[in-house]
Enzyme design. Sequence first.
Site, PDB file in Angstrom:
ATOM      1  N   GLY A   1       0.836  -1.208   0.000  1.00 40.93           N
ATOM      2  CA  GLY A   1       0.000   0.000   0.000  1.00 40.93           C
ATOM      3  C   GLY A   1       0.860   1.243   0.000  1.00 40.93           C
ATOM      4  O   GLY A   1       2.045   1.188  -0.321  1.00 40.93           O
ATOM      5  N   ASN A   2       0.274   2.361   0.341  1.00 33.25           N
ATOM      6  CA  ASN A   2       1.057   3.598   0.441  1.00 33.25           C
ATOM      7  C   ASN A   2       0.461   4.510   1.512  1.00 33.25           C
ATOM      8  O   ASN A   2      -0.565   4.184   2.103  1.00 33.25           O
ATOM      9  CB  ASN A   2       1.149   4.293  -0.923  1.00 33.25           C
ATOM     10  CG  ASN A   2      -0.223   4.675  -1.453  1.00 33.25           C
ATOM     11  OD1 ASN A   2      -0.930   5.482  -0.855  1.00 33.25           O
ATOM     12  ND2 ASN A   2      -0.610   4.070  -2.576  1.00 33.25           N
TER      13      ASN A   2
END
Length: 407
Positions: free
Chosen positions: A213-214
């Site tokens: 993810g980020n």
Amino acid sequence: MNTPTSLKDKKIVLGISGGIAVYKTVMLLRLLQKAGAEVQVVMTPNAKEFVTPVTFSSLSGKPVVSEFFTANSGEWHSHVDLGLWADLMLIAPATASTMAKMANGVADNMLITTYLSAKEPVMIAPAMDLDMWKHPSTQRNLEILKKDGVMIVEPQSGYLASGLTGKGRMAEPEDILKSVEEYFSRSQSLKGKRVLVTAGPTYENIDPVRFIGNYSSGRMGFEIASELGKRGAEVVLVAGPVNLDFNLGDNIKRIDVCSAKEMYEVSRKEFPEVDFAIFSAAVADYAPEEYSDSKIKRENLSNLTIKLKRNPDIAAELGKIKTRQKTIGFALETDNEIENAKKKLIKKNFDWVVLNSMNDPEAGFMKDTNKITMISSEGEVLPFAAKSKKEVACDIIEFLERYNTNE
Ligand code: CTP
């Protein structure tokens, strides 16, 4: 803008709570009426200690609502009806106590029950002594009210009734009128328009407990969706996994997704129906080629290699099939910012790209502020100052409004 018609046909519930600033509300009522509004006054018991209801009922041409029942007839005053009748509820002055009750739903007077039943947007003009305004409790309540979508006409600095000087004085009636007028002109600007907004990160699952993810919080996209809704647009908000405490408002359809593939599929389906699209999501560019149904055990992890496959580029794919739609994308860059953002604009067929430079301390993920440069397909480059994400959302939306008026 104060013309006799700027608030024509607008119905306003004017809530008044008990503070010395009530004397200014007499003038505010006159200004609202002169601008064409029909006003129903609701007073708290304390407000009546400052200026009598007779003043307000005479000026507004309507009996002031203050009690749940009329004492002699037992007639019930319906706060629900008031909530349905009005286009806007304006509370001026809003005391520290009224703000606290609003923030916590303490419905012990007619003004708060009306607020809790209000279907229409609510605006408040706080007024109190400087120390009360600065108090963490008031500031906490203010934040809650903002999150709940209440619009704030900030108090001003100056001489206060207590004899002290500082921030807390209710905004002048002319300034409150201006905020009301601006709200109404804004609230219609995108009426009838449909807008797609992508927001937040995407999570690309590796196994049932792990993902790629980020750091995107999704706040920028949520602020954009909420501001679009306030302007009357019908919004489809396609949101990745976010953890936001956010009241979006009525005309926003939120569709939660997890992966880039899901975000693409939903956006692809919605896109033909929209007039505008704003791609604010931080989409993961790659996803694991294979997903493990069971948790990958630690013994197997020491030498684990995860093969990645490309995710769909949502903005670019929709850019290929766009017809009448105007689109705005984001570019988060660390070097050659303008040049790279322009390349993205062309590659993804955007009409405007919003450049966030990672070199600006006020811009980027996990920040409350943003500092943007707007770049158009015609070659315009417009830098903006660092602002809150809500203000940035308003700036970006103004570019869509341009198309709206040009059509
Ligand atoms: N975007 C998208 N789908 C993707 C990647 C990006 O819709 N798979 C959109 C973003 O929402 C944003 C714009 O494209 O509006 C640019 O995103 P960004 O991550 O800056 O660009 P990339 O194309 O991924 O390029 P790079 O990461 O190499 O800078």
